[in-house]
Design a protein around this motif. Sequence first.
Motif, PDB file in Angstrom:
ATOM      1  N   ASP A  32       0.878  -1.261  -0.004  1.00 20.89           N
ATOM      2  CA  ASP A  32       0.057  -0.018  -0.162  1.00 20.89           C
ATOM      3  C   ASP A  32       0.766   1.285   0.018  1.00 20.89           C
ATOM      4  O   ASP A  32       0.506   2.144   0.484  1.00 20.89           O
ATOM      5  CB  ASP A  32      -1.061  -0.084   1.152  1.00 20.89           C
ATOM      6  N   GLN A  55       1.081   3.033  -2.625  1.00 22.70           N
ATOM      7  CA  GLN A  55      -0.222   3.990  -2.864  1.00 22.70           C
ATOM      8  C   GLN A  55      -1.424   3.549  -2.111  1.00 22.70           C
ATOM      9  O   GLN A  55      -1.454   2.407  -2.001  1.00 22.70           O
ATOM     10  CB  GLN A  55      -0.461   3.792  -4.444  1.00 22.70           C
ATOM     11  N   THR A 102      -4.613   3.510  -3.018  1.00 20.28           N
ATOM     12  CA  THR A 102      -6.096   3.186  -3.491  1.00 20.28           C
ATOM     13  C   THR A 102      -6.272   1.493  -3.239  1.00 20.28           C
ATOM     14  O   THR A 102      -5.186   0.908  -3.494  1.00 20.28           O
ATOM     15  CB  THR A 102      -6.041   3.437  -5.072  1.00 20.28           C
ATOM     16  N   THR A 103      -7.419   1.194  -3.123  1.00 19.86           N
ATOM     17  CA  THR A 103      -7.720  -0.272  -3.542  1.00 19.86           C
ATOM     18  C   THR A 103      -7.305  -0.830  -4.414  1.00 19.86           C
ATOM     19  O   THR A 103      -6.783  -1.941  -4.238  1.00 19.86           O
ATOM     20  CB  THR A 103      -9.259  -0.414  -3.005  1.00 19.86           C
ATOM     21  N   SER A 104      -7.383  -0.213  -5.613  1.00 23.29           N
ATOM     22  CA  SER A 104      -6.942  -0.921  -6.933  1.00 23.29           C
ATOM     23  C   SER A 104      -5.572  -1.154  -6.795  1.00 23.29           C
ATOM     24  O   SER A 104      -5.121  -2.300  -7.348  1.00 23.29           O
ATOM     25  CB  SER A 104      -7.334   0.072  -8.054  1.00 23.29           C
ATOM     26  N   HIS A 105      -4.568  -0.374  -6.161  1.00 21.18           N
ATOM     27  CA  HIS A 105      -3.131  -0.506  -6.044  1.00 21.18           C
ATOM     28  C   HIS A 105      -2.982  -1.801  -5.264  1.00 21.18           C
ATOM     29  O   HIS A 105      -2.278  -2.431  -5.447  1.00 21.18           O
ATOM     30  CB  HIS A 105      -2.472   0.741  -5.762  1.00 21.18           C
ATOM     31  N   ILE A 143      -4.891  -4.253  -4.556  1.00 19.94           N
ATOM     32  CA  ILE A 143      -5.649  -5.438  -5.195  1.00 19.94           C
ATOM     33  C   ILE A 143      -4.104  -5.897  -6.041  1.00 19.94           C
ATOM     34  O   ILE A 143      -3.837  -6.952  -6.427  1.00 19.94           O
ATOM     35  CB  ILE A 143      -6.776  -5.254  -5.786  1.00 19.94           C
ATOM     36  N   LYS A 144      -3.666  -4.825  -6.732  1.00 19.51           N
ATOM     37  CA  LYS A 144      -2.766  -5.271  -7.827  1.00 19.51           C
ATOM     38  C   LYS A 144      -1.480  -5.651  -7.100  1.00 19.51           C
ATOM     39  O   LYS A 144      -0.567  -6.793  -7.517  1.00 19.51           O
ATOM     40  CB  LYS A 144      -2.196  -3.667  -8.473  1.00 19.51           C
ATOM     41  N   ASN A 175      -2.332  -9.239  -6.016  1.00 19.05           N
ATOM     42  CA  ASN A 175      -2.147 -10.278  -7.039  1.00 19.05           C
ATOM     43  C   ASN A 175      -0.607 -10.531  -7.413  1.00 19.05           C
ATOM     44  O   ASN A 175      -0.167 -11.742  -7.802  1.00 19.05           O
ATOM     45  CB  ASN A 175      -2.697  -9.540  -8.457  1.00 19.05           C
ATOM     46  N   LYS A 207      -8.420  -0.179   3.894  1.00 17.74           N
ATOM     47  CA  LYS A 207      -8.516  -0.735   2.639  1.00 17.74           C
ATOM     48  C   LYS A 207      -7.476  -2.006   2.739  1.00 17.74           C
ATOM     49  O   LYS A 207      -7.885  -2.839   2.134  1.00 17.74           O
ATOM     50  CB  LYS A 207      -7.990   0.285   1.600  1.00 17.74           C
ATOM     51  N   VAL A 222      -8.572  -5.859   1.741  1.00 20.14           N
ATOM     52  CA  VAL A 222      -7.971  -6.619   0.663  1.00 20.14           C
ATOM     53  C   VAL A 222      -7.462  -7.854   1.051  1.00 20.14           C
ATOM     54  O   VAL A 222      -7.764  -9.313   0.634  1.00 20.14           O
ATOM     55  CB  VAL A 222      -7.141  -5.850   0.000  1.00 20.14           C
TER      56      VAL A 222
END
Length: 260
Positions: free
Chosen positions: A188, A190, A192-195, A197-198, A201, A225, A229
């Motif tokens: 984290d 960054q 954001t939730t999208s980061h 999650i990236k 993965n 967040k 995740v």
Amino acid sequence: MKMLLLLGLLSTTLLPSLPHLSSTQQSNEQKHVAIVIDDFGNGMKGTEEILSLPIRLTVAVMPFLSTTEKDAKLAFEKGHEVILHLPMEPVHGKKSWLGPGAITTDLSDDEVRKRVNKAIDAIPHVVGMNNHMGSKVSADKRVMRIILEVCQERGLYYLDSKTTGKSVVATLANELGVPYLENELFFDEQYTTSHIIKQANLLMNKIDVDNEIIAIGHVGIAGEKTASVLKQYVPLVEKKAETVTLSELFIEPEDVTEIH
């Protein structure tokens, strides 16, 4: 993988395959993931959610803050491993961001040693330490040597969070015989939730090629967040690997000194 082990501590040796296990079970037993969560100690967002995750974490607690002792004790009670999150001067940024008792490169040898020992004493159940920020100190041989000497004296391991590519931790820890590890991934950096999650993965992909992986997340701005995740990804991780604390990666638990 970049994790390095010293003193001939070979407990990163993979668990032996047992005849009655399936090939999938054997593969899972032979892979280990250690998740470290930084920045506990100041009632940060996500504290409760992180500590309630259904895995054993390594919890890095900052010293001399409002919930330092509370967070360390609660983490220990919930079965997590506790380490000191030592504030260390970065190349860029304000010293005020570090919090009380920070280690900076303008301190004398005696003051560095005094501050490190006081910080250790402030954290119940501490078995190791890592750096909070610290890109400048991690590259400073004089200051970093003192920090690692205190680790040696107090029976603690050191996790290099790898906030700089110029870190001297590996060289000095090897010289002093201090057990150490290196972070490989931040969830984290960054917010954001999208980061996040990236990065989760990316961790999943790393499990396929590495036997031991260390990844760091944080409570605070992205804490809730990150917790959300991780809650989703823990079952997926555990299908591929065993989740462990840092000390379980490289030494037997009885070999780690617990400082009360």
